[in-house]
Design a protein around this motif. Structure first.
Motif, PDB file in Angstrom:
ATOM      1  N   ARG A   1     -54.271 104.557  10.019  1.00 53.56           N
ATOM      2  CA  ARG A   1     -53.178 105.005  10.898  1.00 53.56           C
ATOM      3  C   ARG A   1     -53.603 106.182  11.781  1.00 53.56           C
ATOM      4  O   ARG A   1     -53.253 106.243  12.951  1.00 53.56           O
TER       5      ARG A   1
ATOM      6  N   TRP B   1     -54.913 103.145   4.247  1.00 50.64           N
ATOM      7  CA  TRP B   1     -53.956 103.002   5.343  1.00 50.64           C
ATOM      8  C   TRP B   1     -53.663 104.303   6.078  1.00 50.64           C
ATOM      9  O   TRP B   1     -53.579 104.292   7.310  1.00 50.64           O
TER      10      TRP B   1
ATOM     11  N   LEU C   1     -49.959  97.464   9.380  1.00 53.98           N
ATOM     12  CA  LEU C   1     -49.926  98.246   8.146  1.00 53.98           C
ATOM     13  C   LEU C   1     -48.518  98.301   7.561  1.00 53.98           C
ATOM     14  O   LEU C   1     -48.344  98.262   6.339  1.00 53.98           O
TER      15      LEU C   1
ATOM     16  N   GLU D   1     -55.133 101.308  -1.204  1.00 45.40           N
ATOM     17  CA  GLU D   1     -54.731 101.018   0.175  1.00 45.40           C
ATOM     18  C   GLU D   1     -53.624 101.965   0.628  1.00 45.40           C
ATOM     19  O   GLU D   1     -53.706 102.553   1.710  1.00 45.40           O
TER      20      GLU D   1
END
Length: 86
Positions: free
Chosen positions: A20, A16, A30, A11
């Motif tokens: 993003r 992530w 997040l 992750e």
């Protein structure tokens, strides 16, 4: 704990950053998840450390360990989760 570590690393380093870049408005969520990972890291480290210690009174480093299936070989190579979010 190994699976949890790999899950979090996946992750943190893979999922992530991709989310993003594609959905910037997800940043607050997040950020919360990254804070969760940092918050539980000391507990993960403590559990790994506790399960890698030989039972009291053991005479060698290859003596019986806590009944988690974690043995001396896997404990010697324990990698600490993180000091900061990567």
């Amino acid at each position: 704990m190994g699976f949890l570590h790999m899950h979090h690393m996946g992750e943190d380093k893979g999922l992530w950053p991709l989310v993003r870049s594609r959905k910037p408005d997800a940043a607050p969520l997040l950020d919360e998840r990254e804070a969760d990972h940092l918050r539980i890291a000391p507990a993960v480290d403590a559990l790994i450390e506790a399960t890698c210690r030989p039972y009291p009174g053991s005479s060698s480093s290859t003596a019986s360990h806590a009944p988690t299936g974690v043995g001396p070989r896997s404990c010697g190579g324990v990698v600490r989760r993180r000091g900061s979010v990567r």
